[in-house]
Design a protein around this motif. Sequence first.
Motif, PDB file in Angstrom:
ATOM      1  N   VAL A  79       0.874  -1.186   0.000  1.00 51.18           N
ATOM      2  CA  VAL A  79       0.000   0.000   0.000  1.00 51.18           C
ATOM      3  C   VAL A  79       0.904   1.227   0.000  1.00 51.18           C
ATOM      4  O   VAL A  79       1.793   1.360   0.846  1.00 51.18           O
ATOM      5  CB  VAL A  79      -0.935   0.015   1.224  1.00 51.18           C
ATOM      6  CG1 VAL A  79      -1.677   1.350   1.312  1.00 51.18           C
ATOM      7  CG2 VAL A  79      -1.927  -1.139   1.150  1.00 51.18           C
ATOM      8  N   ILE A  80       0.686   2.102  -0.966  1.00 48.55           N
ATOM      9  CA  ILE A  80       1.510   3.301  -1.131  1.00 48.55           C
ATOM     10  C   ILE A  80       0.708   4.527  -0.698  1.00 48.55           C
ATOM     11  O   ILE A  80      -0.374   4.793  -1.230  1.00 48.55           O
ATOM     12  CB  ILE A  80       1.949   3.464  -2.600  1.00 48.55           C
ATOM     13  CG1 ILE A  80       2.702   2.212  -3.073  1.00 48.55           C
ATOM     14  CG2 ILE A  80       2.822   4.706  -2.774  1.00 48.55           C
ATOM     15  CD1 ILE A  80       2.967   2.183  -4.564  1.00 48.55           C
ATOM     16  N   ASN A  81       1.226   5.252   0.282  1.00 49.51           N
ATOM     17  CA  ASN A  81       0.559   6.464   0.756  1.00 49.51           C
ATOM     18  C   ASN A  81       1.410   7.672   0.375  1.00 49.51           C
ATOM     19  O   ASN A  81       2.583   7.761   0.739  1.00 49.51           O
ATOM     20  CB  ASN A  81       0.362   6.402   2.270  1.00 49.51           C
ATOM     21  CG  ASN A  81      -0.468   7.561   2.778  1.00 49.51           C
ATOM     22  OD1 ASN A  81       0.004   8.682   2.839  1.00 49.51           O
ATOM     23  ND2 ASN A  81      -1.711   7.295   3.140  1.00 49.51           N
ATOM     24  N   LEU A  82       0.828   8.618  -0.366  1.00 48.14           N
ATOM     25  CA  LEU A  82       1.582   9.747  -0.912  1.00 48.14           C
ATOM     26  C   LEU A  82       1.404  11.052  -0.134  1.00 48.14           C
ATOM     27  O   LEU A  82       1.950  12.079  -0.531  1.00 48.14           O
ATOM     28  CB  LEU A  82       1.183   9.970  -2.371  1.00 48.14           C
ATOM     29  CG  LEU A  82       1.423   8.798  -3.326  1.00 48.14           C
ATOM     30  CD1 LEU A  82       0.879   9.118  -4.712  1.00 48.14           C
ATOM     31  CD2 LEU A  82       2.904   8.466  -3.416  1.00 48.14           C
ATOM     32  N   ILE A  83       0.658  11.018   0.965  1.00 46.84           N
ATOM     33  CA  ILE A  83       0.351  12.265   1.666  1.00 46.84           C
ATOM     34  C   ILE A  83       1.604  12.950   2.210  1.00 46.84           C
ATOM     35  O   ILE A  83       1.798  14.160   2.052  1.00 46.84           O
ATOM     36  CB  ILE A  83      -0.675  12.020   2.793  1.00 46.84           C
ATOM     37  CG1 ILE A  83      -2.035  11.702   2.173  1.00 46.84           C
ATOM     38  CG2 ILE A  83      -0.780  13.239   3.705  1.00 46.84           C
ATOM     39  CD1 ILE A  83      -3.133  11.431   3.180  1.00 46.84           C
ATOM     40  N   SER A  84       2.492  12.194   2.853  1.00 42.41           N
ATOM     41  CA  SER A  84       3.653  12.823   3.494  1.00 42.41           C
ATOM     42  C   SER A  84       4.633  13.430   2.488  1.00 42.41           C
ATOM     43  O   SER A  84       5.210  14.489   2.738  1.00 42.41           O
ATOM     44  CB  SER A  84       4.389  11.814   4.386  1.00 42.41           C
ATOM     45  OG  SER A  84       4.873  10.728   3.620  1.00 42.41           O
ATOM     46  N   GLY A  85       4.818  12.795   1.340  1.00 50.47           N
ATOM     47  CA  GLY A  85       5.812  13.279   0.384  1.00 50.47           C
ATOM     48  C   GLY A  85       5.280  14.141  -0.741  1.00 50.47           C
ATOM     49  O   GLY A  85       6.052  14.768  -1.478  1.00 50.47           O
ATOM     50  N   PHE A  86       3.942  14.207  -0.886  1.00 54.17           N
ATOM     51  CA  PHE A  86       3.378  14.917  -2.033  1.00 54.17           C
ATOM     52  C   PHE A  86       2.282  15.892  -1.616  1.00 54.17           C
ATOM     53  O   PHE A  86       1.220  15.965  -2.234  1.00 54.17           O
ATOM     54  CB  PHE A  86       2.847  13.910  -3.060  1.00 54.17           C
ATOM     55  CG  PHE A  86       3.927  13.102  -3.724  1.00 54.17           C
ATOM     56  CD1 PHE A  86       4.442  13.475  -4.950  1.00 54.17           C
ATOM     57  CD2 PHE A  86       4.455  11.993  -3.087  1.00 54.17           C
ATOM     58  CE1 PHE A  86       5.460  12.747  -5.546  1.00 54.17           C
ATOM     59  CE2 PHE A  86       5.472  11.249  -3.663  1.00 54.17           C
ATOM     60  CZ  PHE A  86       5.984  11.630  -4.896  1.00 54.17           C
TER      61      PHE A  86
END
Length: 301
Positions: A79-86
């Motif tokens: 599962v890839i979560n992009l909130i912290s880096g994007f």
Amino acid sequence: MISISEILKLFKGRIGLNEVLAPYTTFRIGGVADYFVEPVDSEDAANIIKYAIVHAVPYYVLGNGSNILISDNGIRGIVINLISGFSFLKHEDGIITAGSGVKIAKFVDYCIQNGYSGVEMLAGIPATIGGALVMNAGCYGGETADYVTGVTLIRDGNLLVQTKKECEFGYRKSNLKGTVILEAKFHLPLGKIEETSKKRKELLLKRNESQPVEIPNAGCIFKNPAGQHAAVLIEQCGLKGLAYGGAMVSPKHANFIINAQNATANDVIELVKIIRKTVKEKTGFELEMEVKPVGFEVLVI
């Protein structure tokens, strides 16, 4: 087979094992992810996706966790979560660039405070830019895609930019499903801060008065059939307040299922079945789910 030691050689972000996904969703429902990763930049995102493709490991991109129902068994693979880096925002020459992890509310506030208009009606959508673009989320006459000019994404392991036309936006749909959105550009009309702020506030108050925003939910459960409103059909069938396990048809808005008391994904699915069957029998309309089930091996609704 996933090798953590191999991933660490090409991935800079955080990696979690057997991470519980319920806290990452607005429904507060869902089992664990085998691997939960948070890329810090585009290179990180591309590397983890290429790794998954080469090693035939399934992956799923999780945004704000709205508009989805995660299985009680969780999600296999990565599962890839992009909130912290994007979660970046910038504007130049009338073009606003938003990272896919930016929450819609933050995006709308940024646009308004920098003198732009056209997105103030979207403020109440509980999604990230990426998730909102995939389903072309909208409300009160506006849609996420209205002022999009281009979307940077990863498709089949390849980094590319799609124009608005190439994204094939429609009512609650696009051709972005299965891609990993990294950022999007918007060309917005100018507006007066006082006017757009006032409109934003009015529409948020209207939303909060009519929707169960204070209780965990995933947004509207069903799409509106042509010429009809799903909420009206469900209410006409006397289903407001109907419960199955810990899931309940919201007494406030019939097209919302709320997590009233530690609901499971199975509770929600069984309630959806009852609603669809009842509405079909009493009105003749076939309701289609707007909320996307994720992580289910076999699902019959």
